[in-house]
Design an enzyme around this catalytic site. Structure first.
Site, mmCIF file in Angstrom:
data_model
loop_
_atom_site.group_PDB
_atom_site.id
_atom_site.type_symbol
_atom_site.label_atom_id
_atom_site.label_comp_id
_atom_site.label_asym_id
_atom_site.label_seq_id
_atom_site.Cartn_x
_atom_site.Cartn_y
_atom_site.Cartn_z
ATOM 1 N N TYR A 45 0.803 -1.237 0.000
ATOM 2 C CA TYR A 45 0.000 0.000 0.000
ATOM 3 C C TYR A 45 0.832 1.282 0.000
ATOM 4 O O TYR A 45 2.035 1.232 0.138
ATOM 5 C CB TYR A 45 -1.083 -0.017 1.075
ATOM 6 C CG TYR A 45 -0.753 -0.118 2.555
ATOM 7 C CD1 TYR A 45 0.495 0.124 3.074
ATOM 8 C CD2 TYR A 45 -1.781 -0.452 3.456
ATOM 9 C CE1 TYR A 45 0.715 0.052 4.443
ATOM 10 C CE2 TYR A 45 -1.562 -0.529 4.814
ATOM 11 C CZ TYR A 45 -0.311 -0.277 5.304
ATOM 12 O OH TYR A 45 -0.100 -0.345 6.652
ATOM 13 N N GLU A 46 0.180 2.379 -0.248
ATOM 14 C CA GLU A 46 0.854 3.681 -0.469
ATOM 15 C C GLU A 46 1.825 3.626 -1.641
ATOM 16 O O GLU A 46 2.883 4.255 -1.602
ATOM 17 C CB GLU A 46 1.597 4.143 0.792
ATOM 18 C CG GLU A 46 0.750 4.322 2.012
ATOM 19 C CD GLU A 46 -0.439 5.242 1.778
ATOM 20 O OE1 GLU A 46 -0.369 6.106 0.900
ATOM 21 O OE2 GLU A 46 -1.454 5.053 2.487
ATOM 22 N N GLY A 47 1.473 2.888 -2.678
ATOM 23 C CA GLY A 47 2.355 2.734 -3.841
ATOM 24 C C GLY A 47 3.187 1.486 -3.684
ATOM 25 O O GLY A 47 4.102 1.442 -2.853
#
Lengths: 597, 597
Positions: free
Chosen positions: B440-442
């Site tokens: 997550y978050e890229g």
């Protein structure tokens, strides 16, 4: 729902072109295994895996096993029927001698089937897998009566088998085991104790379960020299072969595990259960090692199997998921975005898995053939070499294929982004299931110690020297082959690193065994990388030969060669780091005071 | 039950000796952060984590979240009370400006607390973690009215926040997003669409939930240039600050995930929900990036956090579990076997985790301090350098610390053998929870592309050149320091590899961007290894200085130095492989036809 297609074509390439199975048709059972027959068998096996085992994988994970109040265990919906399809197809006895109901075919075919089965449904495949291990142990160490009593039923799949080693306070160090065996006076023993982590210890698939149990006979020496092996059936077998009384063994509970939820991992309580000695008194570990070596090879295959099925699903997703544009301009301008397989980092990830899978499969086939030669050849020299390789390769196949198989499942999961983390997509299951293979049948650190501490020095280093000579000779013979440019030189360099590391152990670990311990895991992986690189060089040679035959397979062989070049460029360079770590020695590692960790 | 002790002492060593925080007492908020105050704050935070958060970690995983028939979500038992303890302790506003109810302290302290919180209970820590991200975005981009309306309640913890980016068909490629915003004519918008993977999207801990939502205003351009950011509260806030009507946003379902079971990952349905524009029209991605950069740093910290807590438990087990004997003879002859920490392979494994943890913590503190300087310094040059470092380090901290944090959780789990695979021991949870941080978050592949494609070339490569100069100068200044023997030379070599790789991109990736893509992940890890090595060199220098002061810490500093030497001997050599892979280029990777995968 995850997909799976068994890699039959790749296996046939290995058996026809890379390690021609026909060369071995002087071995018992091999004459029947013509390429056509082998292909037909594997196609049938693939069908079972794809159509029966695969559809139950995700549901089996989600449902798990249930222990009922009466101590019985219910397996996930559909498992019993699928197991019966396996049994009735004759798969259990594929390579078991015909006199016990098997088909006597090469065991390498069974090993290949283990890959397909483990890819399609690892938790389910473990039930017959453990049975095959128990069959192997009884074949070698059982009395004639024991073989007649248990093997036919096990081979037909009516009864399954287990192996009972671990206790709460001892896993790796079996010398500590406490389960005891007291002679009953009638040739049988009363077995009492608690065993944990018993896979397939109790379930609803078979009429009887044949437990092989390590225990200490009353008065036997402490440590590993006082351990004996016993066969302890769930139901006592009457003289006429029918099932009699329930034995004093029961499932106390089942574990809640990270993965392989469809396999019942049991705490087994032995409460004066009737057991019969298998093999010699106090030589139980020896007898169990037969089963463990088979099992270790099979577990290595499980690592490959999870890597393969995770890869197949990652490729399907990468071709389907539209997200972003190629760095060099849109490749599918008519779509809202390009499929993510256009991105170099996605391709790099997929190729790193694929280039492992195909070489690992070759290593498994090569090792499987050596197992057949070791068991079936009448040529002493050939048999010895095959046995040497088996001993050397077993920890490498187990340790390296499961470590990398897990890493690859994680990489494949990563391709899915957030969806990879959601259970319904199935990628999490591949990761969670793959994780166990690094642990059971001897944690991978133990495999590394087995390789470095036991296998390297055995018979004056004969096995490793034979391996060095074989790979070295290959490199020399093919050094000028333009077709193998990009293969031979990196392999030669990797081999050099492996030889240097081996030499470093010889010079530094005799007097200071900690130097071997601190480098063992890196050595195992260094060995694995060189072995996989050697497989790629052999595959590349065979691919070029096949391509030049012009039989319409050029594109497939080109893809093989690209995959192999990827391995040589991206994976082989690791050998230098492994060597650097090994030769940094144990000083720093051992200097750390225990309380400072 | 797993244990956890927050590493306050190690943090204080970093803040007092390695990156003295007192040097920055000219920055706003730093004057109050004297060493004594900092230590008292962290000790109090440690207590909350150890005594309140940790005991709920395993139970929270096993219980998970429940979505009720009315769409409400119930979090695991104890979570609500623990969150209230966090909120009433004032932790949410630790580094938020005082005018909004915060304490205005250095944000590095908040970052350190994020490590403690994430180690003790990641799923629980995410609820306030996401709120802090939302606070950060509103602080920078919100109108004065929005700040007054939402911030005080969020800072006191009465309301929580979320970020809503992902939709079923778009995650990485936000240009594809479809959620739409239609002006209501009163300054508000009607937001409609479906968002997925919304962490903390619905729960029972707070009176209100403040959703920050990306959507496309009717008629806005396609792609990323038509995206705007909106604030959409679960309950509309009346002018007097009281809560009014329920808004048109609801949780449609919650995901069944591999880990972080205690955090509700929601599908959020927006059905004409009332929202207000945050920042400029069509500049929503910019506004969201503020939140994302904060979040990426925090996610990197989560990787370290799982590595740390998994390590602590592995050490405890390795000291306790008796199995086998030392290779050099029994170390505890009075016990039935030695604890497994005597074995070199176990120590090697533990040291590889420990040597990462301590350097990663230093990197986090260094980056956290740069964040403070970037936000608070009035010195333009100092601020620019700090901003450069923040930009450069954010993808490295996120990508490298989460990849290695996960690997380390797996290694720690491996120390437990079969017990590591059983959920009740808690090691599986650390692995499963750590896994999300890579995604997550890229996803980490995106971090690598951000580093290579965006950050390297920015401002003519100013940031990376500054880093090269700083590390190069350190090596030069300390080249002859006998105390730093074993640190400077390997660092210098690693730096050389990083410079060569950077040069290779400059020469080969301008014309052929695939060469950057195919090497990005290896470059990110090469960078990470050099950055961690640099941290070790700085730690070693500080440890020697502290040791020479003779203040009774010699043994601790010696342990630091051994740990650092382990890193230099065993981890730094990886840089050569990374360079070899990068400079092998993209040709093979891109040549593979799509159908041949």
């Amino acid at each position: 729902m995850p997909v799976y297609k068994a890699p039959v074509e790749d296996v046939m390439f290995l058996l026809n072109d890379v390690f021609p199975i026909e060369r071995h048709n002087n071995l018992p059972g091999f004459a029947d295994a013509t390429p056509d027959v082998v292909e037909a068998i594997l196609a049938e096996g693939a069908k079972l895996c794809e159509e029966v085992f695969t559809p139950l994988n995700l549901s089996g994970d989600q449902e798990g096993c249930t222990r009922n109040a009466d101590g019985s265990v219910t397996t996930p919906k559909g498992f019993k029927d699928a197991y019966e399809a396996y049994a009735s197809g004759g798969w259990m006895g594929l390579s078991v001698p015909e006199e016990f109901g098997g088909q006597g075919l090469p065991s390498v075919l069974n090993t290949i089937m283990q890959e397909f089965l483990s890819s399609s449904n690892l938790a389910l495949a473990m039930y017959p897998g453990l049975t095959q291990g128990a069959i192997a142990a009884l074949l070698v160490h059982g009395t004639e009566e024991q073989k007649r009593t248990y093997l036919p039923k096990m081979v037909e799949g009516a009864w399954t088998g287990t192996m009972n080693l671990t206790e709460p306070h001892c896993g790796t160090d079996l010398g500590l085991l406490k389960t005891k065996a007291v002679p009953n006076g009638d040739g049988s023993y009363a077995i009492s104790g608690t065993k944990i982590f018993i896979s397939a210890g109790e379930h609803d698939m078979a009429e009887n379960i044949v437990h092989l149990v390590l225990a200490r006979i009353e008065g036997a020496p402490q440590g590993t020299k006082g351990i004996s092996l016993f066969v302890v059936p769930k139901f006592i077998v009457n003289d006429d072969g029918s099932l009699g009384d329930q034995n004093g063994v029961s499932c106390g509970s089942i574990e809640h595990k990270m993965g392989i939820h469809g396999n019942a991992t049991c705490v087994m309580n032995y409460d004066g259960a009737k057991g019969w000695l298998v093999g010699q008194e106090n030589r139980g570990l020896n007898a169990m090692f037969v089963m463990m070596n088979e099992a270790r090879l099979a577990v290595g295959v499980q690592g490959l199997a999870q890597s393969e099925v995770a890869y197949q699903n990652a490729v399907a997703y990468a071709k389907d998921r539209l997200q972003g544009r190629s760095l060099t301009g849109p490749k599918f301008p008519d779509k809202v975005a390009d499929p993510i397989i256009v991105h170099p980092d996605v391709r790099r990830t997929l190729l790193s898995i694929k280039s492992f899978n195909e070489a690992a499969r070759a290593l498994v086939v090569w090792t499987g053939l050596n197992s057949d030669i070791a068991h079936r050849s009448s040529d002493d020299a050939q048999r010895q070499t095959a046995e040497d390789y088996m001993g050397l390769m077993t920890p490498v196949v187990k340790g390296v294929l499961t470590d990398l198989g897990f890493d690859n499942a994680v990489k494949a999961q990563q391709m899915f982004g957030g969806h990879g983390y959601i259970e319904e997509w199935g990628m999490s299951q591949f990761v969670r299931d793959a994780r166990i293979a690094m642990i059971y049948e001897g944690a991978n650190g133990i495999q590394a110690m087995d390789l470095v501490g036991r296998k390297l020095g055995k018979d004056g280093g004969r096995a490793i020297m034979t391996f060095f000579n074989e790979v070295g000779a290959f490199c020399q013979e093919n050094a000028d082959d333009e077709n193998l440019k990009g293969f031979v030189a990196p392999l030669q360099q990797g081999l050099g690193h492996l030889q240097q590391a081996t030499m470093w152990f010889m010079q530094n670990a005799m007097a200071k065994p900690d130097n071997a311990g601190a480098g063992a895991t890196d050595y195992m992986h260094l060995f694995g990388t060189v072995a996989l690189g050697y497989m790629w060089a052999k595959i590349a040679k065979a691919a070029h030969a096949k391509k030049s035959q012009g039989n319409g397979v050029a594109e497939k062989m080109d893809a093989k060669l690209l995959t192999g070049r990827f391995f040589m460029e991206r994976m082989m360079p690791e050998t230098s780091v492994r060597l650097a770590r090994i030769s940094s020695g144990a000083d720093v590692t051992m200097a750390m005071p225990m309380e400072a960790f």
